[in-house]
Design an enzyme around this catalytic site. Structure first.
Site, mmCIF file in Angstrom:
data_model
loop_
_atom_site.group_PDB
_atom_site.id
_atom_site.type_symbol
_atom_site.label_atom_id
_atom_site.label_comp_id
_atom_site.label_asym_id
_atom_site.label_seq_id
_atom_site.Cartn_x
_atom_site.Cartn_y
_atom_site.Cartn_z
ATOM 1 N N ASP A 1 45.045 44.266 7.201
ATOM 2 C CA ASP A 1 46.355 43.667 6.906
ATOM 3 C C ASP A 1 46.791 42.800 8.086
ATOM 4 O OD1 ASP A 1 48.712 43.071 5.672
ATOM 5 O OD2 ASP A 1 49.640 45.046 5.980
ATOM 6 N N SER B 1 57.546 44.645 8.382
ATOM 7 C CA SER B 1 56.111 44.393 8.385
ATOM 8 C C SER B 1 55.775 42.995 8.874
ATOM 9 C CB SER B 1 55.436 44.692 7.041
ATOM 10 O OG SER B 1 56.242 44.404 5.994
HETATM 11 C C1 4AZ Z 1 57.583 47.582 4.827
HETATM 12 O O1 4AZ Z 1 57.722 47.656 3.610
HETATM 13 C C2 4AZ Z 1 57.354 48.827 5.585
HETATM 14 N N1 4AZ Z 1 57.729 53.305 7.753
HETATM 15 C C3 4AZ Z 1 56.992 48.746 6.914
HETATM 16 C C4 4AZ Z 1 56.780 49.897 7.636
HETATM 17 C C5 4AZ Z 1 56.926 51.124 7.048
HETATM 18 C C6 4AZ Z 1 57.304 51.224 5.722
HETATM 19 C C7 4AZ Z 1 57.510 50.065 4.989
HETATM 20 C C8 4AZ Z 1 56.685 52.354 7.861
HETATM 21 O O2 4AZ Z 1 57.665 46.507 5.407
#
Ligand code: 4AZ
Length: 250
Positions: A94, A195
């Protein structure tokens, strides 16, 4: 980011905010070279194919819904490179690179609010329990309706592969290209919208980008740590795609 604290962009000046003209705020990213932002592949390949003409990348942003022309820089995306082995079911590999271009045709200018983060030398291993930090504009709670208005950061500790692959945690969903991190009391974590953004760790007096925020079950849930793309597995890929000659620059 769940838990942790609000932080000025000056404390995490590589943090990039990726927007899509129609959808609004999309994901985080990290400036690794003046023309290159490292982010997560899943930000650009979930559902409809991302139209790179509609992507906008900001550097130097402290607030998601505010413009500060004196401190921020705005870019379009000239090239979007999604890892060729990215798996949109397992989230393996990813990782994605965005080549950014300013209105004047140039790339990022170094300032108090914008600078590159170092990539860790290949094969660098930090021990389980090592404290690192995550940053982003993501949700402050798993059930929140909105992203955080201001940039947040939170400390998280690295978790060993064996612990993260245990029955209680994620079993075989953790590949060699992922690692896990959480706080010992499960109160801090990355969350929706974070993310693509950075997990950085301080080593020999500098900050290194060890992880790209990728996925996790819920946010700050007990036994469900945040999962990160293992950046050290991609030094060659990043060098090849960006033709960087050094691993530690900036
Ligand atoms: C997201 O959806 C996401 N708790 C990023 C990190 C985590 C969960 C969701 C980790 O961007």
């Amino acid at each position: 980011v769940v838990g942790g604290s609000f932080t000025p962009i000056e404390s995490h000046p590589w943090v990039s905010a990726v927007f899509e003209q129609r959808r609004g705020f999309l994901c985080g990213g990290s400036l690794i070279a003046p023309c290159w932002v490292l982010s997560a592949a899943h930000c650009f390949s979930d559902g409809e194919h991302t139209n790179i003409k509609r992507l906008v990348v900001y550097l130097g942003k402290s607030a998601i819904n505010e413009t500060d022309l004196a401190r921020e820089q705005k870019f379009t995306v000239e090239k979007l490179i999604i890892h060729q082995k990215y798996n949109d079911t397992t989230y393996d590999n990813d990782i994605a690179l965005l080549k950014i271009k300013g209105k004047d045709g140039g790339c990022a200018a170094k300032s108090l609010t914008s600078r590159t983060v170092c990539l860790p030398p290949p094969h660098t291993q930090l021990p389980a329990g090592f404290q690192c930090s995550v940053a982003g504009f993501g949700k402050e709670r798993h059930d929140a309706w909105h992203y955080s208005q201001y940039l947040k950061q939170a400390p998280v500790n690295l978790i060993s592969q064996s612990e993260c692959k245990s029955e209680l945690y994620y079993k075989d969903r953790i590949t060699e290209n992922m690692f896990c991190a959480a706080s010992p009391d499960w109160t801090t974590d990355a969350c929706g919208g974070d993310s693509g953004g950075p997990l950085v760790c301080e080593a020999s007096g500098r900050m290194f980008l060890f992880g790209v925020i990728s996925w996790g079950e819920g946010c700050a849930w007990k036994n469900k740590p945040g999962v990160y793309t293992q950046v050290t597995n991609y030094n060659k890929w990043i060098t090849r795609k960006t033709r960087l000659s050094k691993y530690t620059e900036g």
